[in-house]
Design an enzyme around this catalytic site. Structure first.
Site, mmCIF file in Angstrom:
data_model
loop_
_atom_site.group_PDB
_atom_site.id
_atom_site.type_symbol
_atom_site.label_atom_id
_atom_site.label_comp_id
_atom_site.label_asym_id
_atom_site.label_seq_id
_atom_site.Cartn_x
_atom_site.Cartn_y
_atom_site.Cartn_z
ATOM 1 N N HIS A 121 -49.961 29.018 38.148
ATOM 2 C CA HIS A 121 -51.122 29.061 37.254
ATOM 3 C C HIS A 121 -50.727 28.785 35.808
ATOM 4 O O HIS A 121 -51.444 28.095 35.080
ATOM 5 C CB HIS A 121 -51.855 30.401 37.390
ATOM 6 N N HIS A 179 -40.901 35.054 48.815
ATOM 7 C CA HIS A 179 -40.651 35.737 47.541
ATOM 8 C C HIS A 179 -41.588 36.922 47.368
ATOM 9 O O HIS A 179 -41.181 38.066 47.328
ATOM 10 C CB HIS A 179 -40.763 34.778 46.360
ATOM 11 N N GLU A 210 -40.458 40.779 47.002
ATOM 12 C CA GLU A 210 -41.112 41.539 45.932
ATOM 13 C C GLU A 210 -42.585 41.812 46.179
ATOM 14 O O GLU A 210 -43.313 42.167 45.260
ATOM 15 C CB GLU A 210 -40.927 40.791 44.598
ATOM 16 N N HIS A 240 -32.004 34.524 45.942
ATOM 17 C CA HIS A 240 -32.688 35.529 46.768
ATOM 18 C C HIS A 240 -32.203 35.475 48.215
ATOM 19 O O HIS A 240 -31.954 36.513 48.830
ATOM 20 C CB HIS A 240 -34.201 35.329 46.733
HETATM 21 CO CO CO Z 1 -37.400 36.173 42.146
#
Ligand code: CO
Length: 293
Positions: A121, A179, A210, A240
């Protein structure tokens, strides 16, 4: 089996809020007719994880011969590290400013983001401003991110299911690691993908680092499972995937699952390495380029 069926309507509602790929601007005039494509990724400092970007660039070049193609990374941390390594990469805003300065009147932007999260965004907002400046780029079209429709989700789900190693037996579990962001509505897409994957296959789950579902949410779903395949569901198998999924630290999924008695097998392949997934991104780019006419 309980499927989170309410996720699909919720996600479709969210899609309707942010709408489909948008073209901004459409001023008249301008001296050059050339189009340019800006490829945008979060970025990664892991050298091996950058290779798929070269493949994507090659496929973009093949799909749009003669069109100027440039890259930008959204992560300032990654950009700083790349600059230290003597391989500077622009931010999307810097790259758009250069394209504006170089006189490109029509620019399509493809973000290699997986979901329309905060970063997407932000990018879309900032890109739109370049079409508002006087003397700016006339038209900027931002392509939809990877998972922007039910059809996208189905195509990507089938593509990743096909990439589960052949050694996997039906009773083995598979956990994909997305993610996620527990503070953004796009997080619901991971829950929707989790439901969709289970509709298509058994013992396959989508989790996030997350957001929701977390590894703690998924552990109870693995009853009776002895072996678990861990696979990233991110553009690249970067930090990650290497640390939070496959790392030896106590917080990694591998460590948590091993501690809970599971046998883990790790796959370190990013979504940009799957041609069928890249095809979805490129289809979105084609839609965006079509808006530049
Ligand atoms: Co991250």
């Amino acid at each position: 089996m309980m499927h989170k069926v309410w996720f699909l309507p919720a996600v479709l509602f969210l899609f309707s809020l942010w709408a489909t790929g948008v073209a901004f601007g459409a001023k008249t005039g301008g001296s050059r007719s050339e189009k340019a494509i800006l490829l945008v990724a979060f970025g990664t400092t892991v050298a091996d994880a950058q290779k798929p970007f070269e493949t994507i660039e090659a496929r973009t070049r093949a799909a749009f011969p003669g069109v100027e193609i440039r890259w930008a990374f959204t992560s300032s941390t990654v950009r700083a590290k790349m600059a230290e390594q003597g391989k500077p990469v622009d931010s999307p805003e810097m790259a758009l400013a250069r394209l504006m300065n170089d006189g490109y009147p029509r620019v399509a932007v493809l973000s290699l983001h997986v979901v329309p999260g905060q970063e997407f965004h932000d990018l879309r907002h900032n890109a739109s401003l370049f079409a508002e400046m006087s003397g700016g780029i006339e038209t900027v079209a931002v392509a939809r991110p990877l998972l922007s429709s039910t059809e996208d989700m189905r195509r990507v789900a089938k593509a990743v299911l096909a990439r589960i190693p052949e050694t996997r037996k039906a009773e083995d579990g598979v956990l994909f690691m997305g993610h996620g962001n527990k503070n953004h509505p796009s997080d619901a897409i991971y829950g929707a993908m989790n439901g969709l994957l289970q509709d298509l296959s058994s013992n396959v789950h989508m989790g996030t680092v997350e957001g929701y579902p977390s590894i703690d949410d998924l552990l109870p779903k693995l009853k009776g499972v002895k072996k678990v395949y861990l696979m990233p569901f991110m553009a690249v198998a970067g930090r990650h995937a290497q640390n939070d999924m496959a790392g030896d630290g106590p917080e990694s999924w591998k460590s948590i699952l091993t501690k809970n008695g599971f046998n883990c097998e790790v796959v370190l392949t990013g979504l940009t390495e799957y041609p069928e997934v890249v095809e979805v991104w490129l289809d979105h780019l084609k839609e965006a380029v079509a808006k530049l006419q």
